[in-house]
Design a protein around this motif. Structure first.
Motif, PDB file in Angstrom:
ATOM      1  N   ASP A  37      13.081  -7.301   2.172  1.00 28.85           N
ATOM      2  CA  ASP A  37      12.382  -6.103   2.160  1.00 28.85           C
ATOM      3  C   ASP A  37      13.341  -5.117   1.621  1.00 28.85           C
ATOM      4  O   ASP A  37      14.475  -5.251   1.561  1.00 28.85           O
ATOM      5  N   ARG A  72       5.867 -13.576   6.097  1.00 28.38           N
ATOM      6  CA  ARG A  72       5.553 -12.314   5.344  1.00 28.38           C
ATOM      7  C   ARG A  72       3.982 -12.972   4.745  1.00 28.38           C
ATOM      8  O   ARG A  72       4.132 -14.284   4.313  1.00 28.38           O
ATOM      9  N   ARG A 105       5.275  -3.579  -4.213  1.00 26.35           N
ATOM     10  CA  ARG A 105       4.898  -2.547  -3.265  1.00 26.35           C
ATOM     11  C   ARG A 105       3.466  -2.747  -2.879  1.00 26.35           C
ATOM     12  O   ARG A 105       2.420  -3.115  -3.451  1.00 26.35           O
ATOM     13  N   ASP A 106       3.391  -2.637  -1.430  1.00 25.39           N
ATOM     14  CA  ASP A 106       2.411  -3.224  -0.654  1.00 25.39           C
ATOM     15  C   ASP A 106       1.421  -1.756  -1.094  1.00 25.39           C
ATOM     16  O   ASP A 106       1.820  -0.780  -0.085  1.00 25.39           O
ATOM     17  N   ASP A 110       0.378  -0.674   5.360  1.00 22.34           N
ATOM     18  CA  ASP A 110       1.864  -0.828   5.503  1.00 22.34           C
ATOM     19  C   ASP A 110       2.753  -0.044   4.629  1.00 22.34           C
ATOM     20  O   ASP A 110       3.727   0.443   5.191  1.00 22.34           O
ATOM     21  N   ARG A 111       2.386  -0.044   3.633  1.00 22.98           N
ATOM     22  CA  ARG A 111       3.072   0.642   2.436  1.00 22.98           C
ATOM     23  C   ARG A 111       4.610   0.118   2.280  1.00 22.98           C
ATOM     24  O   ARG A 111       5.487   0.808   2.028  1.00 22.98           O
ATOM     25  N   ARG A 112       4.685  -1.378   2.580  1.00 24.50           N
ATOM     26  CA  ARG A 112       6.007  -1.730   2.481  1.00 24.50           C
ATOM     27  C   ARG A 112       6.250  -2.039   1.143  1.00 24.50           C
ATOM     28  O   ARG A 112       5.548  -2.511   0.257  1.00 24.50           O
ATOM     29  N   GLY A 113       7.617  -2.168   0.939  1.00 25.17           N
ATOM     30  CA  GLY A 113       8.403  -2.763  -0.398  1.00 25.17           C
ATOM     31  C   GLY A 113       9.047  -4.028  -0.115  1.00 25.17           C
ATOM     32  O   GLY A 113       9.699  -4.310   0.809  1.00 25.17           O
ATOM     33  N   TYR A 114       8.832  -5.042  -1.192  1.00 22.60           N
ATOM     34  CA  TYR A 114       9.687  -6.200  -1.206  1.00 22.60           C
ATOM     35  C   TYR A 114      10.311  -6.324  -2.606  1.00 22.60           C
ATOM     36  O   TYR A 114       9.722  -5.871  -3.678  1.00 22.60           O
TER      37      TYR A 114
END
Length: 143
Positions: A37, A72, A105-106, A110-114
């Motif tokens: 993450d 994930r 980038r999601d 969620d707007r999560r980053g991986y």
């Protein structure tokens, strides 16, 4: 004595569960990957695992996890590739120079980053899966 037997029993169950998960991951297959993450500092936070593609979703299964489901889930419609780079600094402790690191980038809720580290073959599989999604224009026309 009873505590020692119980501890050995629990340890044996954990080893059996991990062995079963590794066996299942190898049996069904997938692409080897290392994921973390973001934001992350230096070479910390990387987790080894397997990526499996099923339709519009890629599931990342950590090798050290006991879960039966993916750790994930990446939706093909909700992932954008932000950047591409080579490993740097202390990341070379767990990666080779042939590895490519993608920052994802999601775009969903969620707007999560991986960051996902892939070798050349796994990178080809991932980008093929990602690029085969319907274009945003086609989705707008359908609605």
């Amino acid at each position: 004595m009873i505590t020692m037997v119980a501890l050995i029993g629990v340890l044996l169950l954990v080893v059996l569960a991990l062995s079963y998960r590794l066996w299942k991951l190898r049996q069904v297959g997938g692409s080897a990957a290392i994921l973390r993450d973001v934001p992350a500092v230096g070479g910390h936070g990387w987790r080894h695992g397997v990526v499996r593609y099923r339709g519009g979703e890629a599931g990342f299964y950590r090798l050290s996890s006991l879960r039966w489901w993916p750790d994930r889930r990446l939706s093909r419609r909700g992932i954008d590739v932000v950047s591409r780079r080579a490993p740097r600094g202390d990341e070379f402790d767990i990666m080779s120079a042939e590895i490519v690191v993608l920052e994802l980038r999601d775009t969903g809720a969620d707007r999560r980053g991986y960051e996902i580290a892939l070798d050349r073959g796994a990178l080809t599989a991932f980008t093929s899966w990602l690029e085969s999604r319907p274009s945003p224009r086609a989705r707008r026309r359908q609605n």
